[in-house]
Design a protein around this motif. Structure first.
Motif, PDB file in Angstrom:
ATOM      1  N   UNK A 432       0.858  -1.180   0.000  1.00 31.52           N
ATOM      2  CA  UNK A 432       0.000   0.000   0.000  1.00 31.52           C
ATOM      3  C   UNK A 432       0.897   1.234   0.000  1.00 31.52           C
ATOM      4  N   UNK A 433       0.395   2.324  -0.553  1.00 32.78           N
ATOM      5  CA  UNK A 433       1.114   3.602  -0.573  1.00 32.78           C
ATOM      6  C   UNK A 433       0.360   4.636   0.237  1.00 32.78           C
ATOM      7  N   UNK A 434       1.105   5.413   1.027  1.00 30.97           N
ATOM      8  CA  UNK A 434       0.529   6.485   1.840  1.00 30.97           C
ATOM      9  C   UNK A 434       1.328   7.755   1.620  1.00 30.97           C
ATOM     10  N   UNK A 435       0.676   8.887   1.400  1.00 34.64           N
ATOM     11  CA  UNK A 435       1.423  10.130   1.197  1.00 34.64           C
ATOM     12  C   UNK A 435       2.133  10.576   2.469  1.00 34.64           C
ATOM     13  N   UNK A 436       3.349  11.122   2.312  1.00 30.03           N
ATOM     14  CA  UNK A 436       4.089  11.616   3.471  1.00 30.03           C
ATOM     15  C   UNK A 436       3.534  12.948   3.962  1.00 30.03           C
ATOM     16  N   UNK A 437       2.818  13.670   3.093  1.00 27.65           N
ATOM     17  CA  UNK A 437       2.213  14.961   3.465  1.00 27.65           C
ATOM     18  C   UNK A 437       3.245  15.901   4.067  1.00 27.65           C
ATOM     19  N   UNK A 438       4.419  15.902   3.457  1.00 26.08           N
ATOM     20  CA  UNK A 438       5.553  16.702   3.920  1.00 26.08           C
ATOM     21  C   UNK A 438       5.726  17.881   2.963  1.00 26.08           C
ATOM     22  N   UNK A 439       5.526  19.101   3.440  1.00 24.97           N
ATOM     23  CA  UNK A 439       5.618  20.276   2.574  1.00 24.97           C
ATOM     24  C   UNK A 439       7.012  20.456   1.989  1.00 24.97           C
ATOM     25  N   UNK A 440       8.014  19.967   2.699  1.00 23.24           N
ATOM     26  CA  UNK A 440       9.385  20.085   2.198  1.00 23.24           C
ATOM     27  C   UNK A 440       9.719  18.989   1.187  1.00 23.24           C
ATOM     28  N   UNK A 441       8.873  17.962   1.102  1.00 23.49           N
ATOM     29  CA  UNK A 441       9.087  16.854   0.161  1.00 23.49           C
ATOM     30  C   UNK A 441       7.720  16.409  -0.356  1.00 23.49           C
ATOM     31  N   UNK A 445       6.312   9.492  -0.489  1.00 26.53           N
ATOM     32  CA  UNK A 445       5.275   8.562  -0.038  1.00 26.53           C
ATOM     33  C   UNK A 445       5.910   7.496   0.843  1.00 26.53           C
ATOM     34  N   UNK A 446       5.079   6.823   1.613  1.00 23.68           N
ATOM     35  CA  UNK A 446       5.495   5.635   2.349  1.00 23.68           C
ATOM     36  C   UNK A 446       4.961   4.404   1.621  1.00 23.68           C
ATOM     37  N   UNK A 447       5.833   3.455   1.379  1.00 23.60           N
ATOM     38  CA  UNK A 447       5.433   2.177   0.796  1.00 23.60           C
ATOM     39  C   UNK A 447       5.376   1.140   1.902  1.00 23.60           C
ATOM     40  N   UNK A 448       4.190   0.578   2.134  1.00 21.94           N
ATOM     41  CA  UNK A 448       3.992  -0.477   3.124  1.00 21.94           C
ATOM     42  C   UNK A 448       4.035  -1.824   2.408  1.00 21.94           C
ATOM     43  N   UNK A 449       4.864  -2.739   2.912  1.00 28.28           N
ATOM     44  CA  UNK A 449       4.992  -4.076   2.328  1.00 28.28           C
ATOM     45  C   UNK A 449       4.711  -5.101   3.422  1.00 28.28           C
ATOM     46  N   UNK A 450       3.677  -5.931   3.217  1.00 26.22           N
ATOM     47  CA  UNK A 450       3.255  -6.876   4.251  1.00 26.22           C
ATOM     48  C   UNK A 450       3.483  -8.318   3.862  1.00 26.22           C
ATOM     49  N   UNK A 451       3.697  -9.164   4.866  1.00 25.73           N
ATOM     50  CA  UNK A 451       3.913 -10.589   4.619  1.00 25.73           C
ATOM     51  C   UNK A 451       2.629 -11.387   4.805  1.00 25.73           C
TER      52      UNK A 451
END
Length: 501
Positions: A432-441, A445-451
């Motif tokens: 899954x992908x989640x936005x970092x919501x970082x104004x400086x970047x 995004x954050x990439x979540x990888x599950x087993x």
């Protein structure tokens, strides 16, 4: 039009231009020792992998909303996500287990497990991802009955023109067998789930009730002695290989396309039992802008999976890194998770040899939609080599999970002789992908990888019955926990997926 002319059109006239995009073959295990960020150039764009930034873990003995063992993560979908004023994050994650545990009590093989989605609250702060189960719901078919994880045998149930796997007798009789492998959400809260038995796709409303289905194209339907046979207990003569169905599924950010990927090559595209010739798999693209359940794809492409010439014990082998999950960045670029079958949970001392997230682009690839490669069992490959004239999707590696330096920062390892609770497990099957919501970047995004932990615990429970599926032997002992790895990436502006929440 004659069959030979159709094949010639598929191999030549429809072929895209550009260099041939063959997958990488590795002569030895593919590990990384990159301690920091890595920059990847692909198709004129720049991607940056900032590395592993957090790890989350659930005890393998965790129970779900039905009181059963919470099997992890064949698929996942983020349903909410926000950044708090202190810089931490929280959200809701839905996760999909597969067909349930095997070998419970006196029952050998699959059991009558009711397929479901699990809900979790996530908190990301200080290098730690906290996963807190909050509930979930069962998946129901169009008649309101739950699905079953039970192998269907040779029986086929036909409903509204769709042929489904369904046990004829015993547990689960008359219900649809589902080995659920991937989940992807629509903006209206509905969602799709892909199946391993049928290599099909099922559409659900937001409550989990089935409202439609997409039958597998003829080239993927498992055939045995001329008959459709969905069982995983008899090897098919053509179509999807056993336990190698539609493992990956994603809706594109604009909501107009549905993309699915077969786990590895079909039977007709494989040279017997040679694992290295399973590398030519298929990407299917459906237009869902007018109907949510189109009958045929508008795109059908070859994807060449990585192969490794070592099996994790130093000896020569032929290993295909089958793909286990995908995310759509736009209508032609995808993240694809490819992996070998070694690691904790395998029951072997062989070390993992390949587990990576790939960047894949179908632009310029030969479109096989409507050709005998799709509408019949015509092979797209022979002995692991694509038919001349067929152009596969382009690809490159974005990040390598087999990085002992980065894993060690979070107390994890790649040990298999023996493994322990903190060793990287065999099956990584969800993203899954989640936005970092970082104004400086703004493009981070954050990439979540599950087993997928395969329900491997000493304190298992399903349908009111306890079971002991703990690991034992030289490859390690004990439970196999559910784990999510979190990576931070910088994406090009045109490759940031829109959230479906």
């Amino acid at each position: 039009m004659r069959r030979s002319i159709l094949l010639a059109l598929a191999a030549a006239t429809l072929a895209g231009g550009g260099a041939r995009a063959q997958s990488q073959t590795y002569v030895a295990r593919h590990w990384s020792e990159a301690a920091g960020e890595e920059t990847v150039a692909f198709q004129g764009q720049t991607f940056v992998n900032h590395g592993l930034v957090a790890v989350g873990r659930l005890d393998a003995a965790t129970r779900d909303f039905k009181g059963d063992t919470l099997g992890s993560f064949s698929g996942m979908a983020l349903r909410s996500w926000r950044r708090l004023t202190n810089g931490s994050y929280e959200g809701e994650l839905l996760t999909l287990p597969d067909r349930g545990p095997n070998g419970v009590g006196s029952v050998a093989g699959t059991v009558d497990y009711a397929n479901r989605l699990h809900a979790h609250r996530l908190t990301l702060a200080g290098g730690k991802l906290t996963i807190s189960p909050t509930g979930g719901f069962l998946l129901k078919d169009q008649t309101g009955q739950p699905f079953t994880g039970k192998d269907p045998g040779a029986n086929v149930l036909t409903r509204d023109g769709i042929r489904y796997p369904s046990p004829a007798t015993g547990e689960g009789a008359g219900r649809i067998s589902l080995d659920s492998e991937a989940v992807t959400y629509l903006p209206d809260g509905g969602f799709y789930v892909s199946d391993e038995y049928a290599a099909g796709i099922y559409l659900f409303d937001r409550t989990g009730k089935q409202i439609g289905a997409i039958q597998a194209v003829p080239a993927l339907l498992p055939m045995h002695k001329g008959q459709l046979d969905f069982t995983a207990e008899v090897a098919p003569d053509a179509g999807r290989r056993n336990n190698q169905g539609l493992e990956a599924l994603a809706v594109t950010p604009d909501g107009k396309r549905l993309v699915a990927i077969l786990q590895s090559a079909t039977v007709q595209d494989t040279a017997g039992s040679n694992a290295a010739t399973r590398n030519n798999t298929r990407i299917l693209v459906y237009d869902i802008s007018k109907t949510r359940t189109p009958k045929t794809p508008i795109g059908h492409y070859a994807l060449q999976l990585p192969t490794v010439r070592e099996n994790g014990d130093g000896r020569a082998a032929d290993v295909t890194a089958a793909q286990s999950e995908m995310l759509a960045l736009n209508d032609h670029q995808f993240l694809v998770l490819a992996r070998d079958a070694n690691g904790r949970g395998k029951g072997s001392t062989k070390s993992p040899v390949f587990k990576s997230v790939l960047l894949v682009d179908t632009d310029g690839a030969t479109n096989l939609a409507g050709t005998p490669y799709e509408q019949d069992a015509e092979a797209i490959a022979r002995d692991g080599v694509l038919v001349p004239g067929l152009e596969p999707a382009k690809q490159t590696e974005l990040l390598n999970l087999l990085n002992p330096i980065q894993l060690a920062k979070f107390g994890m390892n790649l040990s298999t002789a023996p493994s322990d609770r903190f060793s990287l497990s065999e099956k990584w099957e969800a993203m899954a992908l989640a936005p970092a919501m970082d104004k400086t970047a703004p493009n981070d995004v954050f990439l979540l990888v599950g087993n997928d932990n395969d329900f491997l615990t000493a304190a298992g429970r399903v349908n009111g019955q306890t079971f002991d599926a703990r690991l034992s032997g030289p490859g390690g002992v004990g439970d196999n926990d559910s784990v999510i790895l979190v990576y931070r990436l910088t994406m090009p502006a045109g490759a940031r997926p829109r959230a479906t929440f």
